[in-house]
Scaffold this active site. Structure first.
Site, PDB file in Angstrom:
ATOM      1  N   LYS A   1      22.739  -3.377   0.148  1.00 18.56           N
ATOM      2  CA  LYS A   1      23.752  -3.577  -0.827  1.00 18.56           C
ATOM      3  C   LYS A   1      23.670  -2.636  -1.291  1.00 18.56           C
ATOM      4  O   LYS A   1      25.212  -2.061  -1.874  1.00 18.56           O
ATOM      5  CB  LYS A   1      22.512  -4.681  -1.087  1.00 18.56           C
ATOM      6  CG  LYS A   1      22.463  -6.183  -1.336  1.00 18.56           C
ATOM      7  CD  LYS A   1      21.896  -6.776  -1.932  1.00 18.56           C
ATOM      8  CE  LYS A   1      21.620  -8.710  -2.103  1.00 18.56           C
ATOM      9  NZ  LYS A   1      20.457  -9.352  -3.651  1.00 18.56           N
TER      10      LYS A   1
ATOM     11  N   GLU B   1     -13.887  -1.869 -12.838  1.00 19.62           N
ATOM     12  CA  GLU B   1     -14.724  -3.485 -13.286  1.00 19.62           C
ATOM     13  C   GLU B   1     -15.517  -3.193 -12.106  1.00 19.62           C
ATOM     14  O   GLU B   1     -15.555  -2.056 -11.140  1.00 19.62           O
ATOM     15  CB  GLU B   1     -13.375  -3.904 -12.729  1.00 19.62           C
ATOM     16  CG  GLU B   1     -12.712  -3.828 -11.714  1.00 19.62           C
ATOM     17  CD  GLU B   1     -11.404  -4.485 -11.276  1.00 19.62           C
ATOM     18  OE1 GLU B   1     -10.840  -5.477 -12.569  1.00 19.62           O
ATOM     19  OE2 GLU B   1     -10.640  -5.035 -10.524  1.00 19.62           O
TER      20      GLU B   1
ATOM     21  N   HIS C   1      -9.149 -10.825  -7.449  1.00 19.66           N
ATOM     22  CA  HIS C   1      -8.912  -9.743  -6.486  1.00 19.66           C
ATOM     23  C   HIS C   1      -9.532  -9.411  -5.455  1.00 19.66           C
ATOM     24  O   HIS C   1     -10.663  -9.053  -6.107  1.00 19.66           O
ATOM     25  CB  HIS C   1      -7.440  -8.531  -6.674  1.00 19.66           C
ATOM     26  CG  HIS C   1      -8.020  -7.662  -7.885  1.00 19.66           C
ATOM     27  ND1 HIS C   1      -8.854  -6.685  -7.642  1.00 19.66           N
ATOM     28  CD2 HIS C   1      -8.425  -7.628  -9.505  1.00 19.66           C
ATOM     29  CE1 HIS C   1      -9.394  -5.920  -8.316  1.00 19.66           C
ATOM     30  NE2 HIS C   1      -8.602  -6.296 -10.095  1.00 19.66           N
TER      31      HIS C   1
ATOM     32  N   TYR D   1      -3.275  -3.789 -21.197  1.00 22.56           N
ATOM     33  CA  TYR D   1      -3.038  -3.761 -22.526  1.00 22.56           C
ATOM     34  C   TYR D   1      -3.325  -3.840 -23.262  1.00 22.56           C
ATOM     35  O   TYR D   1      -3.201  -3.460 -24.886  1.00 22.56           O
ATOM     36  CB  TYR D   1      -1.924  -4.917 -21.696  1.00 22.56           C
ATOM     37  CG  TYR D   1      -1.018  -4.617 -20.499  1.00 22.56           C
ATOM     38  CD1 TYR D   1      -0.603  -3.630 -19.714  1.00 22.56           C
ATOM     39  CD2 TYR D   1      -0.618  -6.204 -20.377  1.00 22.56           C
ATOM     40  CE1 TYR D   1       0.031  -3.360 -19.036  1.00 22.56           C
ATOM     41  CE2 TYR D   1       0.000  -5.961 -18.946  1.00 22.56           C
ATOM     42  CZ  TYR D   1       0.653  -4.932 -18.605  1.00 22.56           C
ATOM     43  OH  TYR D   1       0.971  -4.599 -17.573  1.00 22.56           O
TER      44      TYR D   1
ATOM     45  N   ILE E   1       3.979  -1.446  -7.104  1.00 22.17           N
ATOM     46  CA  ILE E   1       3.574  -3.224  -8.277  1.00 22.17           C
ATOM     47  C   ILE E   1       3.645  -4.010  -7.430  1.00 22.17           C
ATOM     48  O   ILE E   1       2.085  -4.603  -8.039  1.00 22.17           O
ATOM     49  CB  ILE E   1       4.801  -2.585  -9.094  1.00 22.17           C
ATOM     50  CG1 ILE E   1       6.002  -1.831  -9.235  1.00 22.17           C
ATOM     51  CG2 ILE E   1       4.375  -3.800  -9.642  1.00 22.17           C
ATOM     52  CD1 ILE E   1       4.221  -0.810 -10.426  1.00 22.17           C
ATOM     53  N   THR E   2       3.739  -3.879  -6.251  1.00 13.94           N
ATOM     54  CA  THR E   2       3.429  -5.006  -5.566  1.00 13.94           C
ATOM     55  C   THR E   2       2.027  -5.600  -5.481  1.00 13.94           C
ATOM     56  O   THR E   2       1.749  -4.668  -5.204  1.00 13.94           O
ATOM     57  CB  THR E   2       4.368  -5.085  -3.896  1.00 13.94           C
ATOM     58  OG1 THR E   2       5.610  -4.560  -4.439  1.00 13.94           O
ATOM     59  CG2 THR E   2       4.359  -6.746  -2.981  1.00 13.94           C
ATOM     60  N   GLU E   3       2.556  -6.864  -5.563  1.00 14.38           N
ATOM     61  CA  GLU E   3       0.241  -7.255  -4.719  1.00 14.38           C
ATOM     62  C   GLU E   3       0.453  -7.353  -3.807  1.00 14.38           C
ATOM     63  O   GLU E   3       1.665  -7.966  -3.576  1.00 14.38           O
ATOM     64  CB  GLU E   3       0.118  -7.833  -6.077  1.00 14.38           C
ATOM     65  CG  GLU E   3       0.673  -9.162  -6.471  1.00 14.38           C
ATOM     66  CD  GLU E   3      -0.491  -9.967  -7.718  1.00 14.38           C
ATOM     67  OE1 GLU E   3      -1.346 -10.642  -7.415  1.00 14.38           O
ATOM     68  OE2 GLU E   3       0.450 -10.978  -8.481  1.00 14.38           O
TER      69      GLU E   3
END
Length: 286
Positions: free
Chosen positions: A43, A211, A249, A161, A98-100
């Site tokens: 593109k 965590e 996760h 957040y 950012i990808t999980e």
């Protein structure tokens, strides 16, 4: 002052023409982040967001034309490793993925390759970086934090957040918030970010959000006890998590006697870190 990213960033977006990439590119631009290019193979030559962002076929070409110095990645999990390789080969100094769901084996190859590069990687599976009042690289909401002198490093996006909003309500500001992600194999870890906060003259205190799973928090506790001169407060999620069960996760799993919230809390407390029982308490501690 911010670490890793500030208003001088020249950011390109890999995967800019996808739904997620396009939406978050717009959100980053609303925050006045300097986005100079997008990359989407096949593109090249197009423009997105009403002609504000040019699209290139390759990262190398985008860097040559726009002098980009950082990348944020919004591509499918199967393509994320290749996207990181491409950004590193273009000599970008900062990559935020950012990808999980990126396969662990792919990230093992990425980690090994980045040892040969002068590149910092945040993520994958992370919310990215927010330097309040300067820029955001990723998906952290910009309207829940104000500029200040508190540094935040976190494995959990949602808790990040929550803590940012609690600080905002207490009228306490943030120098930089870095969401490193919770995957077992990732880029920068707690210690890498703590070193930058320790060296930052405008960061006076640090919040660490951890965590269950792995031993990153225990390693951070050792570093804090030996090297940190600035006060650190922490919250560790997962006190009620059962051993051997994945919680959320791949990185959040207690294996045997390692990775438990109790063990992490004990290590951090022994290093002089204040431990919050609830995330909202962190705003009072700093």
């Amino acid at each position: 002052m911010s670490i890793l990213a500030n208003r001088n960033i020249r950011l390109l977006v890999q995967g800019v023409t996808g739904n997620e990439g396009l939406f978050h590119t717009q959100q980053m631009m609303y925050y006045h982040t300097n986005i100079v290019a997008g990359v989407s193979p096949g593109k090249g030559g197009d423009w997105v967001l009403d002609g504000k962002v040019p699209v290139f076929d390759t990262v190398k070409n985008a860097v040559e034309v726009t002098d980009a110095n950082a990348s944020v990645i919004f591509v499918p999990a199967k393509s994320a490793a290749d996207a990181i390789f491409e950004a590193a080969d273009a000599d970008l100094k900062l990559i935020v993925c950012i990808t999980e769901g990126v396969p662990i084996f792919d990230m093992m190859r990425v980690k090994e390759y980045l040892r040969t590069k002068n590149t910092r990687l945040i993520g994958p599976n992370c919310p990215g970086i927010l330097s309040p009042g300067e820029c955001k690289v990723g998906i952290i909401p910009g309207n829940i934090s104000i500029p200040g002198n508190i540094g935040i490093v976190s494995r959990s996006g949602t808790l990040t957040y929550e803590v940012l909003l609690s600080l905002n309500k207490a009228n306490k500001g943030v120098s930089t918030c870095v969401g490193i992600g919770g995957d077992p194999v990732k880029g920068m870890g707690f210690i890498d970010v703590l070193e930058l906060f320790e060296a930052d003259a405008k960061t006076d205190a640090v919040i660490l959000i951890g965590e269950i799973g792995g031993n990153d928090e225990e390693a951070a506790a050792e570093y804090i006890s030996r090297k940190m001169t600035k006060p650190v407060a922490a919250f560790i999620a997962g006190l009620s998590a059962p051993p051997g069960k994945r919680m959320g996760h791949a990185g959040a799993i207690i294996e045997g006697k390692t990775g438990s919230a109790d063990g992490k809390i004990e290590a951090l407390r022994n290093a002089g870190v204040q431990i919050a029982e609830f995330p909202e308490q962190l705003a009072e501690m700093v």
